[in-house]
Design an enzyme around this catalytic site. Structure first.
Site, PDB file in Angstrom:
ATOM      1  N   GLN A   1       3.039 -30.441  12.537  1.00 59.07           N
ATOM      2  CA  GLN A   1       1.623 -30.417  12.201  1.00 59.07           C
ATOM      3  C   GLN A   1       1.330 -29.462  11.048  1.00 59.07           C
ATOM      4  OE1 GLN A   1       0.792 -30.148  16.840  1.00 59.07           O
ATOM      5  NE2 GLN A   1      -1.123 -30.034  15.732  1.00 59.07           N
TER       6      GLN A   1
ATOM      7  N   PHE B   1      -0.359 -32.956  19.737  1.00 56.55           N
ATOM      8  CA  PHE B   1      -1.303 -32.291  20.643  1.00 56.55           C
ATOM      9  C   PHE B   1      -1.237 -30.770  20.568  1.00 56.55           C
ATOM     10  CE2 PHE B   1       0.270 -36.201  22.844  1.00 56.55           C
ATOM     11  CZ  PHE B   1      -0.821 -37.002  22.546  1.00 56.55           C
TER      12      PHE B   1
ATOM     13  N   GLU C   1       2.574 -27.615  16.121  1.00 57.09           N
ATOM     14  CA  GLU C   1       1.872 -26.804  15.133  1.00 57.09           C
ATOM     15  C   GLU C   1       2.726 -25.638  14.673  1.00 57.09           C
ATOM     16  OE1 GLU C   1      -2.344 -24.372  14.553  1.00 57.09           O
ATOM     17  OE2 GLU C   1      -2.018 -25.586  16.350  1.00 57.09           O
TER      18      GLU C   1
ATOM     19  N   ARG D   1     -10.088 -17.837  21.782  1.00 54.84           N
ATOM     20  CA  ARG D   1     -10.886 -19.068  21.880  1.00 54.84           C
ATOM     21  C   ARG D   1     -11.315 -19.315  23.329  1.00 54.84           C
ATOM     22  NH1 ARG D   1     -12.194 -23.923  18.829  1.00 54.84           N
ATOM     23  NH2 ARG D   1     -11.252 -23.002  16.980  1.00 54.84           N
TER      24      ARG D   1
ATOM     25  N   ARG E   1      -4.149 -29.097  22.699  1.00 55.91           N
ATOM     26  CA  ARG E   1      -5.488 -29.659  22.493  1.00 55.91           C
ATOM     27  C   ARG E   1      -6.581 -28.867  23.236  1.00 55.91           C
ATOM     28  NH1 ARG E   1      -5.994 -36.149  23.070  1.00 55.91           N
ATOM     29  NH2 ARG E   1      -7.744 -36.516  21.652  1.00 55.91           N
TER      30      ARG E   1
ATOM     31  N   PHE F   1      -6.933 -25.526  22.728  1.00 53.92           N
ATOM     32  CA  PHE F   1      -6.520 -24.203  22.238  1.00 53.92           C
ATOM     33  C   PHE F   1      -7.173 -23.073  23.020  1.00 53.92           C
ATOM     34  CE2 PHE F   1      -5.775 -20.988  18.851  1.00 53.92           C
ATOM     35  CZ  PHE F   1      -4.501 -21.337  18.462  1.00 53.92           C
TER      36      PHE F   1
ATOM     37  N   THR G   1     -10.408 -20.211  14.082  1.00 55.62           N
ATOM     38  CA  THR G   1     -10.984 -18.882  14.264  1.00 55.62           C
ATOM     39  C   THR G   1     -10.342 -17.859  13.335  1.00 55.62           C
ATOM     40  OG1 THR G   1      -9.505 -18.597  16.167  1.00 55.62           O
ATOM     41  CG2 THR G   1     -11.760 -19.274  16.621  1.00 55.62           C
TER      42      THR G   1
ATOM     43  N   ALA H   1      -7.231 -27.676  15.310  1.00 53.48           N
ATOM     44  CA  ALA H   1      -8.597 -27.162  15.461  1.00 53.48           C
ATOM     45  C   ALA H   1      -9.654 -28.250  15.261  1.00 53.48           C
ATOM     46  CB  ALA H   1      -8.848 -25.993  14.512  1.00 53.48           C
TER      47      ALA H   1
ATOM     48  N   GLU I   1     -10.578 -32.614  19.807  1.00 50.12           N
ATOM     49  CA  GLU I   1     -10.481 -31.792  21.010  1.00 50.12           C
ATOM     50  C   GLU I   1     -11.686 -31.874  21.941  1.00 50.12           C
ATOM     51  OE1 GLU I   1      -8.018 -27.893  19.843  1.00 50.12           O
ATOM     52  OE2 GLU I   1      -9.524 -28.451  18.369  1.00 50.12           O
TER      53      GLU I   1
END
Length: 775
Positions: free
Chosen positions: A197, A228, A232, A310, A342, A344, A441, A510, A714
């Site tokens: 990702q 998902f 990442e 988060r 997904r 986060f 964020t 995100a 998400e």
């Protein structure tokens, strides 16, 4: 016709179902001399490596070489924030952690060679649960704190209570497991095809471990078979191993995990433990709350600190918390490093506040939906971290529309009658809202780039920083590009994501990839139009300001009968030496957050939604059926309604799996016990609601976002909280007279024992002790 906003099939839909779509491992055939990698796995959750003899693997026919720390030209650590993820550890930190790798002419040769490697270990005590980590003071991060108002208001509240909730993790179970291929290019650089990702971060990590400048490393992602969040950051490890192998052997190297290895070696959604104290008024209004969140981060930091933040950001969900103390810790355990998934962290925080509100409702003998309504954000309210809740009125709008369209009140009465007539089967219904913040964020990630190339025949290549993992990003980008350039979609080709086309990209994560990369594409299209308009004006005999582009035609405004083909304008522009390419860029405006003061505006906007779910629970087995679900999601002005609908449906079902089916279990040795599809239950057709209604909020344009659209990747996952609450409602119907809770996921076992508890409570209430009376 507007191409943005039209329902079109996913660009690769046919390729997905026919097998024509290519993924990373499908490219192996292009490399006839490719080597295959296999890891040497540690049999302990925590141990020191006291001796390692990798050379013994070379006696196995077909083994070419081995990889250990001495083979790394640069830094043998891929930790992105902290340097806490060694490629070749001397201290094993989770069960089956690779300590060396073997490269073979075939995968089988590499596997046999790995079995020959001799490793000696000194086992050490392992921390395997959040509770153990808290007791040992084993933390990776924390405390993180957000506070607003005065939480001591709890002490003077008419209703005060405290509790604890355990939330399980979740396996990504993407269809395509982790995979990377690396080779040396003709100029001595390194090329990597990775299922990732975040190609730019993979480029950074490969450059780090090989001690190269980043311009010597090119990373491409053709497409992913799902991610998902699991690709990442954790895709970097496999890309690094492939690159080190290619650098050492000067041959292409393939790393691909089997399903068993993927589940054993990769991180999951973070398990959480929440402890809370809350105070409410007698009519169900929240007066104060203290929440402590503990996440299981595994052995290294990964994204765990950002995920914890988060979770804290979303501990309000759609509700005003007038007096709040929110605190979080990341626990260090001897497990795989838990990672992005997904939502986060948002889903975990939202489940906790929904738990608290339901507890209050049942203690006050009020309908849970009424308590939820009374605590909604209103216009002018701000979050505990100081961000104004823009368009807060949408929460009530969605809530009211969904209650009406789902016939919620009538069904509530129908369920009451059904439950009165059935002793061993009970139904429950719940409506829950969702408010999810959109943006990274980490502020610096909120930027996107694009390179748009126009050819003389009027055809277009679009390059952008986002990756395609099945979510339909490329489909949306293609529609946006066609709309912005005034072409038909067939004239636009979206290219695979490569670091040598668009540099320094952010991860596709995100839920912000359409916002960021789509806006960058639109910016590039605007530049191209500015250059082409004067050329077209000269050909049409009009002012450049009046030139319009639509459906592959160029014409003066209001005079489409004078149209000429876009191709003609491109050819003329080329002959006039007008550049037919542009680099587009976008950065999200007006976002910031100060982690020291826990104040700021970390999100560009909020995506809203709500869900009504109805279930039936079998009191004998604890099994449940999802009878009906109604979803209403705010997607702004949808760029691609068919793609967005797929995201809403898929996100909801993935959330359903997390909250009701998918249970991760580790044994006493730290070994993942639910290590395959035979022991780890995934949602299937049998979990799809018998009636499944999905709608989008109308007249919901989001100003300041490309094409007025909203993120949809998400936010729908959190709508599955309605199923958990409906199960609670059904279990309570077996006789519960007060608060009711159970850990997540709500598996049949947990539901069964919850039913047994409430039945016992009912019987105890109905049978007074000797000499006692019921008032």
């Amino acid at each position: 016709m507007n191409f943005a906003g039209k329902s079109v099939p996913h660009d690769s839909a046919r390729g997905h179902v026919t097998g024509e779509a290519l993924y990373t491992d499908d490219l192996v055939a292009r490399f006839p001399r490719i080597l295959h990698a296999w890891p040497v796995l540690a049999p302990h959750a925590h141990a020191v490596v006291t001796a390692l003899d990798a050379e013994s693997a070379l006696a196995e026919p077909g083994v070419v070489t081995t990889l250990t720390a001495v083979d790394v030209p640069g830094e043998a650590n891929i930790g992105p924030t902290r340097r806490d993820e060694p490629l070749f550890p001397t201290e094993v930190m989770f069960h089956q952690q690779p300590v060396a790798w073997v490269l073979g002419e075939t995968l089988e040769a590499a596997q046999r060679g790995a079995a020959r490697v001799r490793v000696e270990y000194e086992p050490l005590p392992a921390i395997l649960t959040i509770e153990q980590a808290i007791a040992a003071g084993s933390f990776l991060a924390g405390p993180a704190r957000i506070a607003s108002g005065d939480a001591s208001a709890i002490e003077s509240s008419p209703l005060r209570f405290e509790g604890e909730l355990s939330l399980g993790g979740q396996e990504h179970f993407y269809l395509e497991t982790q995979c990377a291929i690396a080779w040396l290019d003709e100029s001595g650089g390194v090329a990597v095809e990775s299922s990732t990702q975040h190609p730019s971060e993979a480029q950074e990590i490969v450059a780090r471990v090989l001690a190269l400048a980043r311009h010597q490393v090119t990373v491409e992602c053709l497409r992913m078979g799902g991610a998902f969040g699991g690709k990442e950051i954790q895709s970097n490890f496999w890309a690094a191993i492939a690159a080190i192998g290619a650098w050492k052997t000067r041959r292409p190297v393939r790393v691909r995990l089997t399903r068993a290895l993927d589940m054993a070696l990769t991180g999951k959604r973070h398990p959480f433990l929440a402890r809370y104290t809350a105070g409410f008024s007698s009519d169900g209004r929240l007066e104060g709350v203290r929440i402590s969140l503990y996440s299981d981060g595994g052995f290294s930091l990964d994204f765990s600190e950002a995920i914890l933040w988060r979770a804290l950001f979303h501990s309000d969900n759609a509700y005003r918390l007038p007096n709040a103390e929110l605190t979080g810790y990341v626990c260090r355990t001897h497990k795989t490093s838990q990672t992005a998934f997904r939502g986060f962290g948002g889903p975990q925080g939202m489940v906790v506040i929904e738990e608290i509100l339901d507890q209050a409702a049942r203690r006050l003998s009020l309908p849970p939906e009424l308590v939820r309504e009374r605590n909604f954000y209103r216009e002018g309210d701000t979050t505990p971290y100081g961000q104004p809740v823009k368009d807060a009125g949408r929460i009530e709008t969605i809530w009211g529309q969904l209650k009406q369209s789902s016939s919620f009140d009538k069904r509530r009465e129908d369920i009451r009658q059904f439950n009165a007539a059935h002793e061993h089967h009970k139904r429950g219904i719940a409506i829950t809202p969702a408010k999810f913040g959109i943006s990274f964020t980490a502020t610096h990630y909120n930027q996107g780039g694009a390179l748009v190339l126009i050819y003389r025949d009027g055809s277009v290549q679009v390059n952008h920083g986002g990756t395609e993992m099945g979510q339909g990003l490329h489909t949306k980008i293609r529609q946006m590009a066609a709309e912005s350039l005034g072409l038909v979609p067939e004239a636009v080709r979206v290219m695979p994501t490569r670091t040598d086309k668009v540099p320094n990209t952010s991860a596709t994560a995100a839920s912000a990839s359409t916002d960021l990369n789509g806006a960058a594409v639109v910016d590039a299209a605007r530049q191209i139009h500015q250059r082409l308009a004067p050329v077209a004006a000269g050909m049409l005999g009009c002012d450049a300001q009046s030139v319009r582009f639509a459906r592959g035609l160029v014409f003066p405004d209001g005079h489409e009968e004078q149209a000429i083909a876009f191709q003609q304008v491109c050819e003329a522009a080329y002959r006039q030496r007008v550049p037919l390419f542009a680099q587009g860029y976008y950065r999200t405006p007006e976002i910031n957050f100060d982690y020291q003061t826990a104040r700021g505006r970390p999100f560009h906007y909020f995506a809203y939604g709500a869900a009504v779910s109805e279930v039936e629970v079998d009191g004998f087995t604890g099994d449940f059926r999802l009878l009906r679900t109604d979803l209403l999601q705010d997607v702004g002005d949808s760029v691609s309604p068919l793609v967005d609908r797929g995201q809403v449906e898929g996100g909801f079902l993935q959330g359903l799996g997390w909250l009701t089916l998918e249970e991760l279990l580790w044994d006493a040795q730290g070994r993942l016990a639910t290590a395959g599809a035979s022991t780890y239950k995934l949602p299937s057709w049998s979990e799809v609601p018998e009636v499944f209604e999905v709608s989008f909020l109308e007249r919901a344009t989001e100003s300041g976002v490309v094409f007025g659209s909203k993120a949809v990747g998400e936010p729908p996952l959190m709508l599955a909280i309605s199923v958990r609450e409906a199960i609670r409602d059904a279990v309570a119907a077996f006789g519960n007279l007060g608060p009711l809770t159970f850990a997540s996921p709500a598996t049949p076992e947990r539901i069964f024992f919850a039913v047994r508890r409430v039945r016992a409570e009912r019987e105890a209430w109905a049978t007074p002790a000797v000499g006692a009376t019921r008032q």
